[in-house]
Design a protein around this motif. Sequence first.
Motif, PDB file in Angstrom:
ATOM      1  N   GLY A 270       2.944   4.433   5.187  1.00 26.29           N
ATOM      2  CA  GLY A 270       2.068   5.527   5.591  1.00 26.29           C
ATOM      3  C   GLY A 270       0.628   5.123   5.876  1.00 26.29           C
ATOM      4  O   GLY A 270      -0.241   5.980   5.968  1.00 26.29           O
ATOM      5  N   ARG A 271       0.361   3.815   5.972  1.00 27.86           N
ATOM      6  CA  ARG A 271      -1.036   3.429   6.172  1.00 27.86           C
ATOM      7  C   ARG A 271      -1.229   2.724   7.520  1.00 27.86           C
ATOM      8  O   ARG A 271      -0.341   2.032   8.003  1.00 27.86           O
ATOM      9  CB  ARG A 271      -1.568   2.581   5.024  1.00 27.86           C
ATOM     10  CG  ARG A 271      -0.736   1.378   4.668  1.00 27.86           C
ATOM     11  CD  ARG A 271      -1.451   0.484   3.721  1.00 27.86           C
ATOM     12  NE  ARG A 271      -2.620  -0.088   4.340  1.00 27.86           N
ATOM     13  CZ  ARG A 271      -3.863   0.137   3.962  1.00 27.86           C
ATOM     14  NH1 ARG A 271      -4.121   0.914   2.950  1.00 27.86           N
ATOM     15  NH2 ARG A 271      -4.865  -0.431   4.586  1.00 27.86           N
ATOM     16  N   PRO A 272      -2.411   2.893   8.088  1.00 26.98           N
ATOM     17  CA  PRO A 272      -2.594   2.424   9.461  1.00 26.98           C
ATOM     18  C   PRO A 272      -2.962   0.951   9.611  1.00 26.98           C
ATOM     19  O   PRO A 272      -2.811   0.396  10.675  1.00 26.98           O
ATOM     20  CB  PRO A 272      -3.737   3.306   9.956  1.00 26.98           C
ATOM     21  CG  PRO A 272      -4.514   3.659   8.739  1.00 26.98           C
ATOM     22  CD  PRO A 272      -3.577   3.624   7.601  1.00 26.98           C
ATOM     23  N   LYS A 273      -3.505   0.288   8.614  1.00 31.97           N
ATOM     24  CA  LYS A 273      -3.976  -1.098   8.828  1.00 31.97           C
ATOM     25  C   LYS A 273      -3.678  -2.024   7.647  1.00 31.97           C
ATOM     26  O   LYS A 273      -3.104  -1.596   6.657  1.00 31.97           O
ATOM     27  CB  LYS A 273      -5.465  -1.089   9.130  1.00 31.97           C
ATOM     28  CG  LYS A 273      -6.273  -0.242   8.201  1.00 31.97           C
ATOM     29  CD  LYS A 273      -7.683  -0.052   8.725  1.00 31.97           C
ATOM     30  CE  LYS A 273      -8.374   1.051   7.959  1.00 31.97           C
ATOM     31  NZ  LYS A 273      -9.741   1.257   8.322  1.00 31.97           N
ATOM     32  N   GLY A 274      -4.120  -3.275   7.788  1.00 29.10           N
ATOM     33  CA  GLY A 274      -3.861  -4.292   6.774  1.00 29.10           C
ATOM     34  C   GLY A 274      -4.463  -3.941   5.414  1.00 29.10           C
ATOM     35  O   GLY A 274      -5.456  -3.229   5.331  1.00 29.10           O
ATOM     36  N   LEU A 275      -3.836  -4.461   4.379  1.00 28.96           N
ATOM     37  CA  LEU A 275      -4.280  -4.160   3.016  1.00 28.96           C
ATOM     38  C   LEU A 275      -4.597  -5.463   2.291  1.00 28.96           C
ATOM     39  O   LEU A 275      -3.755  -6.350   2.211  1.00 28.96           O
ATOM     40  CB  LEU A 275      -3.166  -3.403   2.283  1.00 28.96           C
ATOM     41  CG  LEU A 275      -3.351  -3.107   0.798  1.00 28.96           C
ATOM     42  CD1 LEU A 275      -4.558  -2.201   0.575  1.00 28.96           C
ATOM     43  CD2 LEU A 275      -2.108  -2.438   0.235  1.00 28.96           C
ATOM     44  N   LEU A 276      -5.814  -5.567   1.795  1.00 27.48           N
ATOM     45  CA  LEU A 276      -6.191  -6.754   1.028  1.00 27.48           C
ATOM     46  C   LEU A 276      -6.066  -6.452  -0.460  1.00 27.48           C
ATOM     47  O   LEU A 276      -6.693  -5.511  -0.970  1.00 27.48           O
ATOM     48  CB  LEU A 276      -7.642  -7.154   1.361  1.00 27.48           C
ATOM     49  CG  LEU A 276      -8.251  -8.264   0.488  1.00 27.48           C
ATOM     50  CD1 LEU A 276      -7.462  -9.563   0.605  1.00 27.48           C
ATOM     51  CD2 LEU A 276      -9.706  -8.522   0.877  1.00 27.48           C
TER      52      LEU A 276
END
Lengths: 425, 265
Positions: A270-276
Motif C-alpha cells: 500500500g505504499r508508493p515509494k522505497g522504504l529505508l
Amino acid sequence: MKISSLTLSHSNFPIEIREKIAINREQAVGILSDLRFKMAIENALLISTCNRTELFLATEKQERGQEILEEILKQWMHERQFSIPGEVDELILQHHESITRLLRVASGLESQLLGESEILGQIRIAIELSEETQVAGSVIRKLWEKALRCGKRVRSETSIGDGALSLAYGALKVAKKIHGKVSGLHYCIIGAGEVAELVLRHLQEIEGAKITILNRSEEHAEHLASMFGAEPGSLEDLPSVLVNTDVLISSTASAHPIIKTDLIRKVLEGRPKGLLLVDLGVPRDIDPAVKELPQVFLYNLDDLARLIQENLTSRQEAIPGAEEIVEHERQQFQVWIVNQQLQPAILSLRKSLEDASEQELDLLRDELDAETHQQLTVLVRKLLKRALHRPTKEFRATSSQWSESFVSRIESLFKQETFEDEEQK
Amino acid sequence: MEIVTNSVAISLTVIYGVLLSGELRTMRAGRASTTSPWMWLTVAIHLVALIFRGIEIGACPVDSHWETLSLLALLIVTMHLLLASASGDRCTLIFGLLLTFVLQLGSASFSLGAQIPAPRSIGSISSLHAFTAWIGVAGVITAGIHGILWLLLKRSIKTSQFGLLFTSLSSLESLSRLIRLATGIAAVSLAITVGTSVFLGNGVDSSSGPVTPISLGLMGLFGVLALVPRSTGTVTEWRAWCSVVGLASVVFISIWVISFGPHSR
C-alpha cells in the motif's frame, strides 16, 4: 593491583555474534554481583553497548584476574551459544594493555565511528552499575576517572570529534540517496532509549520532518515526543504508521526482531515509494530477511559504520594526537597505581619514625615541664615531616623504577624494626 | 571544404574532451550547482556548424556517417544539458559528455577517412523525419543511460556498496525524474517520426529491414512509459529496465544504419 580485561567488540566480532553477547542492565547487575559475592572482587567495570562488551577487573595478582575472565568468557560462550575465532586468552588483556584499552575506548579510538562521543555516557552508566553492585573499588574508580578525563581531553584537544559523524548522519545520507532529500520526509522512530534520543536530536534540525515515535511503553514515547515535537504511539500502530513512513529507525532493547518480513511485505503493497529501514538495535530489531524485499533498503550498525568510515579523513588525522594523550594518561594512572603499592611502605617508614620519636618524647615527659614538652613535641613532628617530605616525594616520583620486591622489602623492613623496638621495650 | 569540415570536427572533439576532463575534476572536487557556460557555448558552436552543413546540403545533415554521428553527439549533449538545467541535478552530465566525446571522435574519424560526398537534396518532410528520428534515438539513449545508472545506484544502496557510483550519483528519486523526462522526449520525437513517415509514404517498408518495426515498437513502449505516472518504486524499476531495452534497440538500429545506410534517403 593489576588490571585485566576481557574485550569483545565490533573489531573482532560481526553483529551476528555481538547480538548474542549483548548484556542488558539486569544481566550486567547479575554478572557484577556474582563477581562481588562469589569471587570477592571489589574492583570491576562492565561496559556493554551495541558495539562492545568489555569487562575490567582489578586484582592483587594478574593471574587471578585472567583466570576469572577466562572462566566468565567460557560461561558466556556456553550459555549464549557462540564461539570465538581464535584462542580464549587472545581476548583477555594484561595490565598495561587493559589500562590503554579503557582509555582508548573512552577516547573513541576503538569506536566503530571513530571519535563518537556516546561512549562517554555509556562509561558513566558502567560506573553506576559498579557502585550499585559494590564493585566500584578505589582502583577501578580511579581508572574510570582517568578514562573519562582522557576521553574529554582527546575530544577537546584534537579534531577527532569534529564534523557531523554519527549513525543518524549515516542514516540521513542513505535517505537522501533514496528520496533525494531529507526535509519533508516522514520518519518513524521505534524505541525511546538513549540512542533514539540521539537520533531525534539530529532529526529535530531537519526542516519539515514529520516524526512519529513508537514504543512499547507509550508513556516514554509521549515524553520523548513532547521534547522533540513528534507524534507518539505504541508498537501496535506500526503497520498503519509504516504505510506513510519514508525512513524507519529502530533502536529497542528487544531480544528478538520486532519487525518481521510479513509485516513489511504487507506494508509495501500500500505504499508508493522505497522504504529505508535502519536497525540500530543489538540484538537486531528487524528480521535480516527483510532486505530481500524489493523497494526495501535495510541498514544495520555495521553498514552505517562502513558508510561513515568513508568520511573519516579529518578524524583519522587526529589519531596520533589522541594516542599521545592516551599514553600520557596511562602513564599517570600507572604512577598512581604504583604509588598505591608504595603507600604501605611509605606509611610503614613514617609510622616507624613517628613511633620512635613518640617513645623518646615520652621518656622526656617527666624531665620537662608541660609547656616545654609540648613545644618539643611540635618541633620533633615538624622536623620529622620536613625530613621525610623530600625522600617521600622522590620515592613516589621515581616509583616506576622500583621493583615490587624492593617496595615490599622496605615495607617489611620498617614493620620489622617497629616490631623489634616494641619487643625491646 | 574538406579541410574546414575536418578542422571543425577535430576541434569539436578536442573541446568535448576538455569539457569532459573539466567535468571529471568538478565531480571529484564536489558537485557544482550550475552547468558551465563553456558547455552551452560549445553546443552553440556545434549547432551552428551543423546548421551550416544543413544549409550547404539543403537538408538535415544525416547523409553520411560523420554527419549522423556528429548530429547524434549534439543531440545527446543538448539533452543532458537540458535535463541538468531542468532538474538542477548534473550528476549524470559526465556520462552524457563521455558519450558525446566518443561519438564526436567517431565523427572526426569518419570525416578524415572518407571523401565527403557531394550534397544530395532530400525533401523537408524527410529531413524532419530524420531529425526527429535522431532526437528520438538521443532520447532513448539518454533514458537508457539514466536507467542503467538508476539500477546500479539502487543495487549499490541495497547491498551497502559505497563506491564511486554511490558517491557521485545524486539519488534514486532524481534519476527517476530524469528517466521520465527523457522517455517523454523520446516518445514525442518518435511519434513525430512515425507520423512523418506516413507523409513520406514508406510506412512499414520491407526494404528498411528491422529498423521500422523496432522504431514503431520503441515508440509504443516509450509512449506507454511516458504516460504511466511516476508513482511507485516498482514502476520506476520497470521504466529503468525498459529504457535499457530501448538503449539496446537503438544501438542495434544504429549499427544497422551504419552498415546499410539510412532508409530515409
